[in-house]
Motif scaffolding. Structure first.
Motif, mmCIF file in Angstrom:
data_model
loop_
_atom_site.group_PDB
_atom_site.id
_atom_site.type_symbol
_atom_site.label_atom_id
_atom_site.label_comp_id
_atom_site.label_asym_id
_atom_site.label_seq_id
_atom_site.Cartn_x
_atom_site.Cartn_y
_atom_site.Cartn_z
ATOM 1 N N SER A 117 -6.842 3.174 14.062
ATOM 2 C CA SER A 117 -8.220 3.453 14.445
ATOM 3 C C SER A 117 -8.811 2.205 15.083
ATOM 4 O O SER A 117 -8.247 1.112 14.984
ATOM 5 N N ASN A 118 -9.934 2.395 15.746
ATOM 6 C CA ASN A 118 -10.599 1.287 16.421
ATOM 7 C C ASN A 118 -12.089 1.395 16.143
ATOM 8 O O ASN A 118 -12.705 2.431 16.434
ATOM 9 N N ILE A 119 -12.662 0.335 15.565
ATOM 10 C CA ILE A 119 -14.053 0.360 15.109
ATOM 11 C C ILE A 119 -14.815 -0.733 15.849
ATOM 12 O O ILE A 119 -14.458 -1.908 15.762
ATOM 13 N N GLN A 120 -15.849 -0.337 16.583
ATOM 14 C CA GLN A 120 -16.510 -1.230 17.530
ATOM 15 C C GLN A 120 -17.902 -1.627 17.058
ATOM 16 O O GLN A 120 -18.665 -0.776 16.584
ATOM 17 N N PHE A 121 -18.204 -2.919 17.232
ATOM 18 C CA PHE A 121 -19.500 -3.471 16.846
ATOM 19 C C PHE A 121 -20.122 -4.231 18.013
ATOM 20 O O PHE A 121 -19.419 -4.758 18.877
ATOM 21 N N ARG A 122 -21.442 -4.285 18.001
ATOM 22 C CA ARG A 122 -22.206 -5.179 18.881
ATOM 23 C C ARG A 122 -23.347 -5.758 18.074
ATOM 24 O O ARG A 122 -23.561 -5.403 16.918
ATOM 25 N N MET A 123 -24.106 -6.625 18.730
ATOM 26 C CA MET A 123 -25.201 -7.302 18.045
ATOM 27 C C MET A 123 -26.528 -6.584 18.273
ATOM 28 O O MET A 123 -26.875 -6.225 19.406
ATOM 29 N N PHE A 124 -27.280 -6.388 17.193
ATOM 30 C CA PHE A 124 -28.669 -5.938 17.271
ATOM 31 C C PHE A 124 -29.494 -7.067 16.692
ATOM 32 O O PHE A 124 -29.571 -7.247 15.475
ATOM 33 N N GLY A 125 -30.073 -7.882 17.576
ATOM 34 C CA GLY A 125 -30.677 -9.130 17.121
ATOM 35 C C GLY A 125 -29.570 -10.054 16.659
ATOM 36 O O GLY A 125 -28.621 -10.321 17.389
ATOM 37 N N ASP A 126 -29.658 -10.507 15.413
ATOM 38 C CA ASP A 126 -28.611 -11.387 14.885
ATOM 39 C C ASP A 126 -27.731 -10.664 13.866
ATOM 40 O O ASP A 126 -27.032 -11.303 13.077
ATOM 41 N N VAL A 127 -27.734 -9.326 13.910
ATOM 42 C CA VAL A 127 -26.956 -8.528 12.952
ATOM 43 C C VAL A 127 -25.886 -7.736 13.689
ATOM 44 O O VAL A 127 -26.200 -6.992 14.627
ATOM 45 N N PRO A 128 -24.608 -7.854 13.282
ATOM 46 C CA PRO A 128 -23.584 -6.970 13.847
ATOM 47 C C PRO A 128 -23.813 -5.538 13.353
ATOM 48 O O PRO A 128 -23.977 -5.312 12.159
ATOM 49 N N VAL A 129 -23.851 -4.591 14.287
ATOM 50 C CA VAL A 129 -24.056 -3.187 13.921
ATOM 51 C C VAL A 129 -22.938 -2.344 14.522
ATOM 52 O O VAL A 129 -22.332 -2.700 15.535
ATOM 53 N N LEU A 130 -22.675 -1.220 13.888
ATOM 54 C CA LEU A 130 -21.648 -0.314 14.380
ATOM 55 C C LEU A 130 -22.064 0.282 15.714
ATOM 56 O O LEU A 130 -23.197 0.748 15.877
ATOM 57 N N MET A 131 -21.160 0.278 16.671
ATOM 58 C CA MET A 131 -21.395 0.948 17.940
ATOM 59 C C MET A 131 -20.639 2.268 17.998
ATOM 60 O O MET A 131 -21.201 3.302 18.347
ATOM 61 N N ASP A 132 -19.342 2.262 17.656
ATOM 62 C CA ASP A 132 -18.554 3.488 17.762
ATOM 63 C C ASP A 132 -17.305 3.369 16.897
ATOM 64 O O ASP A 132 -16.863 2.261 16.565
ATOM 65 N N VAL A 133 -16.727 4.517 16.555
ATOM 66 C CA VAL A 133 -15.477 4.588 15.813
ATOM 67 C C VAL A 133 -14.545 5.534 16.550
ATOM 68 O O VAL A 133 -14.906 6.681 16.831
ATOM 69 N N ASN A 134 -13.354 5.057 16.870
ATOM 70 C CA ASN A 134 -12.332 5.883 17.504
ATOM 71 C C ASN A 134 -11.247 6.190 16.484
ATOM 72 O O ASN A 134 -10.669 5.272 15.890
ATOM 73 N N THR A 135 -10.962 7.467 16.287
ATOM 74 C CA THR A 135 -9.952 7.875 15.315
ATOM 75 C C THR A 135 -8.577 7.965 15.965
ATOM 76 O O THR A 135 -7.745 8.793 15.598
ATOM 77 N N ARG A 136 -8.313 7.100 16.908
ATOM 78 C CA ARG A 136 -7.064 7.063 17.668
ATOM 79 C C ARG A 136 -6.776 5.617 18.031
ATOM 80 O O ARG A 136 -7.658 4.752 17.911
ATOM 81 N N PRO A 137 -5.574 5.304 18.502
ATOM 82 C CA PRO A 137 -5.302 3.944 18.968
ATOM 83 C C PRO A 137 -6.167 3.605 20.176
ATOM 84 O O PRO A 137 -6.353 4.430 21.075
ATOM 85 N N ALA A 138 -6.692 2.391 20.218
ATOM 86 C CA ALA A 138 -7.478 1.941 21.360
ATOM 87 C C ALA A 138 -6.568 1.667 22.547
ATOM 88 O O ALA A 138 -5.397 1.292 22.377
ATOM 89 N N GLY A 139 -7.096 1.844 23.753
ATOM 90 C CA GLY A 139 -6.320 1.540 24.941
ATOM 91 C C GLY A 139 -5.880 0.087 24.998
ATOM 92 O O GLY A 139 -4.826 -0.231 25.545
ATOM 93 N N GLY A 140 -6.686 -0.797 24.414
ATOM 94 C CA GLY A 140 -6.363 -2.220 24.436
ATOM 95 C C GLY A 140 -5.568 -2.707 23.248
ATOM 96 O O GLY A 140 -5.416 -3.919 23.054
ATOM 97 N N LEU A 141 -5.028 -1.777 22.452
ATOM 98 C CA LEU A 141 -4.298 -2.169 21.238
ATOM 99 C C LEU A 141 -3.146 -3.122 21.539
ATOM 100 O O LEU A 141 -2.865 -4.039 20.759
ATOM 101 N N HIS A 142 -2.498 -2.929 22.669
ATOM 102 C CA HIS A 142 -1.344 -3.756 23.011
ATOM 103 C C HIS A 142 -1.700 -5.236 23.133
ATOM 104 O O HIS A 142 -0.819 -6.100 23.044
ATOM 105 N N GLN A 143 -2.993 -5.537 23.312
ATOM 106 C CA GLN A 143 -3.403 -6.936 23.445
ATOM 107 C C GLN A 143 -3.139 -7.733 22.167
ATOM 108 O O GLN A 143 -3.051 -8.966 22.209
#
Length: 376
Positions: A270-296
């Motif tokens: 799975s791939n779980i994405q965060f960004r900043m809201f002010g100075d707090v990391p917040v959830l942006m999205d959750v992918n229930t599959r391998p991310a395209g960039g997993l190979h990195q």
């Protein structure tokens, strides 16, 4: 003698040619055959596969499940990595198991939670993971009210579909009038509020959007590998700040990702994405599959695709700790071969296997890949 592993990827992203490369270059030195299917005859994943089929168009989710079961039986698939119609496929896990195929995907309950971003945000909020403020809108009046509220709090508003993936449909709201400045340079995600409102009023059906503040960088995508026992085997964050990419093991990103992956049973990749809201990391999205960039993650000495296949086969790789964190890098594109001749349109009832991928790079397409050559 250890048997050959047969893996199938259905209608996946072009970047997953690297996922396929990693399966073949696995540290167990296990022979791997890869089957791929796609709706686009010129997808590079078809050329990268050992065998390939062009998927029939117009199948319902139930019809696609029957098609997938037939593929697994005929092709002797050991591990199926579903992207298209994932929800319908995982609901029939027992049928695939009876066909001798393990699904590299979470259980249906986990897929259902993260199919709808509103349900997902409410669910992760309930276990203490911060999310950005959001409003669900379906009409022009609801959109204007949500934008007014966010702008009154000093935020720039954006919207995206309540269900979807890959950034499709994401737009940033602006109140600046449309002018020639929008027609110079490259297209941007900015759209004029008045044009969106007019489009909604003219539409024959309602939309289903989430309106929220535009979140700030860095963006951190945490790739997780979780076992059927709900225990994390691997978690590494990939950071993005402009062109610069890197890796992190910092707890402010990994701890909430692990809480989500283990708490909701996001089995396998799975791939779980965060960004900043002010100075707090917040959830942006959750992918229930391998991310395209997993190979990195290979830049950290980790082969996540193979570890996931091992786990699906019941060969637990144990906890995987990256031996090092790769240096910062950028994404560039490069050529990747295509099949010499496009597939003819296939009928659903055809059962003869197609020939193996043509090795000669007669045609090519550009696919993003990593380059470890920073500082920029």
């Amino acid at each position: 003698m250890v048997s050959r592993v047969r893996v199938w990827l259905n209608r996946t992203y072009a970047e997953n040619v690297f996922f396929m490369d990693q399966l073949r270059r696995n540290p167990s030195d296990r022979a791997v055959d890869i089957h791929a299917t796609h709706g686009d005859a010129d997808s590079p994943v078809l050329a990268a596969a050992d065998t390939a089929d062009l998927e029939p168009e117009g199948l319902s989710p139930a019809g696609y499940v029957e098609y997938a079961l037939d593929q697994c039986r005929r092709r002797g698939i050991d591990v199926f990595v579903p992207r298209l119609h994932q929800a319908a496929i995982v609901a029939h896990r027992a049928d695939f198991a009876a066909a001798g195929t393990a699904l590299l995907a979470p259980p249906p309950e986990a897929v259902a939670v993260f199919h709808d971003k509103v349900i997902a945000y409410e669910a992760v909020q309930a276990i203490g993971v911060p999310v950005p403020p959001w409003r669900r809108v379906r009409t022009a009046d609801e959109l204007v009210a949500a934008v007014d509220e966010l702008e009154a709090d000093g935020h720039r508003a954006c919207f995206k579909p309540a269900s979807g993936a890959g950034g499709v449909g994401f737009r940033v709201i602006t109140r600046a009038p449309f002018s020639l400045s929008q027609l110079s340079g490259f297209p941007t995600p900015y759209v004029q509020l008045d044009l969106v409102v007019e489009a909604l009023k003219q539409a024959e059906e309602q939309v289903d959007w989430l309106v929220m503040p535009r979140l700030e960088q860095p963006e951190v995508s945490v790739d997780c590998l979780t076992g059927p026992d709900n225990r994390i085997r691997l978690s590494i964050g990939r950071t993005k700040n402009g062109r610069r990419r890197g890796f992190t093991l910092q707890g402010q990103w990994l701890e909430p990702a692990r809480r989500i992956a283990e708490g909701f049973g996001l089995h396998y990749l799975s791939n779980i994405q965060f960004r900043m809201f002010g100075d707090v990391p917040v959830l942006m999205d959750v992918n229930t599959r391998p991310a395209g960039g997993l190979h990195q993650l290979s830049l950290c000495g980790v082969n996540a695709p193979w570890a996931a296949v091992q786990l699906a086969l019941g060969e637990d790789p144990g906890e995987i700790v990256p031996p090092f964190l790769g240096q910062d890098y950028a994404i560039v594109s490069g050529p990747r071969q295509l099949r010499a001749v496009s597939f003819p349109q296939q009928r659903v009832e055809e059962t003869e296997p197609l020939p193996a991928a043509v090795p000669a790079p007669v045609d090519s397409v550009e696919v993003s890949q990593t380059a470890q050559a920073l500082p920029l």
